[in-house]
Design a protein around this motif. Structure first.
Motif, PDB file in Angstrom:
ATOM      1  N   SER A  22       0.753  -0.921   0.009  1.00  0.00           N
ATOM      2  CA  SER A  22      -0.203   0.160   0.193  1.00  0.00           C
ATOM      3  C   SER A  22       0.606   1.396  -0.034  1.00  0.00           C
ATOM      4  O   SER A  22       1.964   1.276   0.562  1.00  0.00           O
ATOM      5  N   LEU A  23       0.403   2.218  -0.772  1.00  0.00           N
ATOM      6  CA  LEU A  23       1.375   3.457  -0.580  1.00  0.00           C
ATOM      7  C   LEU A  23       0.403   4.363   0.500  1.00  0.00           C
ATOM      8  O   LEU A  23      -0.745   4.163   0.875  1.00  0.00           O
ATOM      9  N   ALA A  24       1.388   4.588   1.587  1.00  0.00           N
ATOM     10  CA  ALA A  24       0.868   5.211   2.998  1.00  0.00           C
ATOM     11  C   ALA A  24       1.346   6.615   3.205  1.00  0.00           C
ATOM     12  O   ALA A  24       2.268   6.805   2.532  1.00  0.00           O
ATOM     13  N   ARG A  25       0.903   7.319   3.937  1.00  0.00           N
ATOM     14  CA  ARG A  25       1.274   8.530   4.255  1.00  0.00           C
ATOM     15  C   ARG A  25       0.691   8.757   5.967  1.00  0.00           C
ATOM     16  O   ARG A  25      -0.300   8.456   6.216  1.00  0.00           O
ATOM     17  N   ASP A  26       1.656   9.254   6.475  1.00  0.00           N
ATOM     18  CA  ASP A  26       1.405   9.733   7.859  1.00  0.00           C
ATOM     19  C   ASP A  26       0.980  11.081   7.957  1.00  0.00           C
ATOM     20  O   ASP A  26       1.661  11.864   7.695  1.00  0.00           O
ATOM     21  N   THR A  27      -0.316  11.163   8.410  1.00  0.00           N
ATOM     22  CA  THR A  27      -0.764  12.367   8.560  1.00  0.00           C
ATOM     23  C   THR A  27      -0.284  13.448   9.358  1.00  0.00           C
ATOM     24  O   THR A  27      -0.302  14.538   9.345  1.00  0.00           O
ATOM     25  N   ASP A  28       0.494  13.175  10.369  1.00  0.00           N
ATOM     26  CA  ASP A  28       0.905  13.947  11.284  1.00  0.00           C
ATOM     27  C   ASP A  28       2.198  14.577  10.630  1.00  0.00           C
ATOM     28  O   ASP A  28       2.564  15.575  10.898  1.00  0.00           O
ATOM     29  N   THR A  29       2.991  13.678   9.971  1.00  0.00           N
ATOM     30  CA  THR A  29       4.448  13.933   9.697  1.00  0.00           C
ATOM     31  C   THR A  29       4.396  14.311   8.236  1.00  0.00           C
ATOM     32  O   THR A  29       5.402  14.873   7.705  1.00  0.00           O
TER      33      THR A  29
END
Length: 78
Positions: A22-29
């Motif tokens: 999965s392509l993932a993104r940390d919404t905090d950083t």
């Protein structure tokens, strides 16, 4: 910390031997990475792979699928 994902690859070999990317993104950083998960009989796990490292890796179906996903984000104005 919230991680949002979009699956771009699934592979099943049979006998409960599966892998997901999965392509993932940390919404905090704002960090963007590839999240790899697997279930191989009794071995279940996951890891983060740096996006640049994943794209520089050997050509695979998972890498090709990610490139297609990235390409779909650019509108076709032709």
């Amino acid at each position: 910390m919230a991680i949002v994902t979009r699956r771009f690859h699934y592979h099943e070999k049979g006998n409960h031997d599966e892998t997901w990317h999965s392509l993932a993104r940390d919404t905090d950083t704002g960090e963007v990475f590839v999240q790899k998960e697997w279930a191989h009989r009794e071995n279940v796990g996951d890891c983060r792979i740096e996006l640049a490292a994943f794209l520089a890796s050997n050509d695979s179906t998972a890498r090709t699928n990610l490139m297609k996903l990235i390409g779909s984000l650019v509108p076709d104005n032709g």
